[in-house]
Design an enzyme around this catalytic site. Structure first.
Site, PDB file in Angstrom:
ATOM      1  NE  ARG A 263      -2.097  -2.777  -4.425  1.00 18.20           N
ATOM      2  CZ  ARG A 263      -2.159  -2.989  -3.122  1.00 18.20           C
ATOM      3  NH1 ARG A 263      -2.163  -1.977  -2.289  1.00 18.20           N
ATOM      4  NH2 ARG A 263      -2.262  -4.208  -2.643  1.00 18.20           N
TER       5      ARG A 263
ATOM      6  CG  PHE B 238     -12.428  -0.366   2.787  1.00 17.62           C
ATOM      7  CD1 PHE B 238     -11.437  -1.076   3.446  1.00 17.62           C
ATOM      8  CD2 PHE B 238     -12.437  -0.379   1.394  1.00 17.62           C
ATOM      9  CE1 PHE B 238     -10.481  -1.784   2.741  1.00 17.62           C
ATOM     10  CE2 PHE B 238     -11.482  -1.088   0.679  1.00 17.62           C
ATOM     11  CZ  PHE B 238     -10.503  -1.790   1.358  1.00 17.62           C
TER      12      PHE B 238
ATOM     13  CG  ASP C 105      -8.123  -0.496   9.780  1.00 23.56           C
ATOM     14  OD1 ASP C 105      -8.855   0.133  10.543  1.00 23.56           O
ATOM     15  OD2 ASP C 105      -8.559  -1.415   9.068  1.00 23.56           O
TER      16      ASP C 105
ATOM     17  CG  ASP D 186      -0.855   1.878   3.254  1.00 20.01           C
ATOM     18  OD1 ASP D 186      -0.648   1.525   4.443  1.00 20.01           O
ATOM     19  OD2 ASP D 186      -1.326   1.109   2.398  1.00 20.01           O
TER      20      ASP D 186
ATOM     21  CG  ASP E 286      -5.472  -3.395  -2.147  1.00 20.55           C
ATOM     22  OD1 ASP E 286      -5.028  -2.973  -1.058  1.00 20.55           O
ATOM     23  OD2 ASP E 286      -5.710  -4.592  -2.343  1.00 20.55           O
TER      24      ASP E 286
ATOM     25  CE  LYS F  35      -9.465   3.186   7.646  1.00 19.13           C
ATOM     26  NZ  LYS F  35      -9.925   1.852   7.185  1.00 19.13           N
TER      27      LYS F  35
ATOM     28  N   GLY G  96       0.775  -1.243   0.000  1.00 14.76           N
ATOM     29  CA  GLY G  96       0.000   0.000   0.000  1.00 14.76           C
ATOM     30  C   GLY G  96       0.800   1.283   0.000  1.00 14.76           C
TER      31      GLY G  96
END
Ligand code: IMP
Length: 181
Positions: free
Chosen positions: A171, A158, A109, A106, A165, A137, A51
């Site tokens: 991407r 998301f 989460d 990237d 991706d 996040k 990512g």
């Protein structure tokens, strides 16, 4: 630029423009360059694939620093939730003992990937480990990880684009899009 894109039967709406991303990357590059201005050796940047490859490529070209770069691949990301597994597919290529290390992500989460990876990096005895993530996040990871340089904090939606991706797709999008629910 489209306001909506579709992948795997799911609709995504424009969330972060190319210009906003570019401004954010420039700001991060300035902060990082300033922070490491005193070290008299190349900063080791470790990019977590897949990512972060686009973010890494843009970031290093905006830095006012000598850097050496390495790539690691820790897991594949499936579907729209984290899998909670960290598997090493591509390992560090060079020794980092005594070096200044900046990990490039990237997006953070759950923070699980970074938590496990940083623990492993510590065993290799670098002088210092810091983390830079373009996106974070906080509502998901509850700050379990110390992020030293953060581009933008976003809600737990998301997203795809700019390297991120959905099952390998999206991407290449220059902007970031969020799943329409
Ligand atoms: P974590 O271990 O849950 O923090 O997940 C980190 C990795 O999951 C990131 O490096 C991304 O590759 C992927 N990921 C997390 N959130 C998203 C998202 O919203 N879209 C696409 N990939 C994501």
């Amino acid at each position: 630029m489209n306001n909506r894109v579709y992948y795997d039967g799911k609709a995504f709406e424009l969330f972060i423009s190319e210009e906003k991303i570019s401004d954010t990357v420039d700001r991060l590059a300035q902060d990082i360059s300033k922070h490491y201005a005193h070290i008299n050796e190349p900063l080791v940047l470790i990019s977590i694939l897949d990512g972060s490859f686009i973010f890494m490529a843009d970031l290093i070209r905006s830095l006012d620093l000598e850097v050496s770069i390495q790539f690691v691949k820790l897991k594949s990301y499936q579907g729209t939730t984290s899998r909670g597994e960290v598997a090493h597919i591509l390992k560090l290529q060079e020794d980092i003992k005594g070096k200044y290390v900046l990990v490039i992500e990237d997006i953070v989460d759950t923070g699980l990937t970074l938590e496990v990876f940083i623990e492993e990096l510590r065993k290799k005895e670098p002088a210092e480990i810091k983390v830079c993530s373009l996106l974070s996040k906080p509502e998901v990871h509850n700050n379990i990880i110390d992020l030293d340089f953060v581009g933008m904090e976003i809600p737990p939606d998301f997203i795809i684009g700019y390297g991120l991706d959905l099952n390998g797709l999206g991407r290449q999008l220059p902007e970031i899009y969020r799943l329409v629910v």
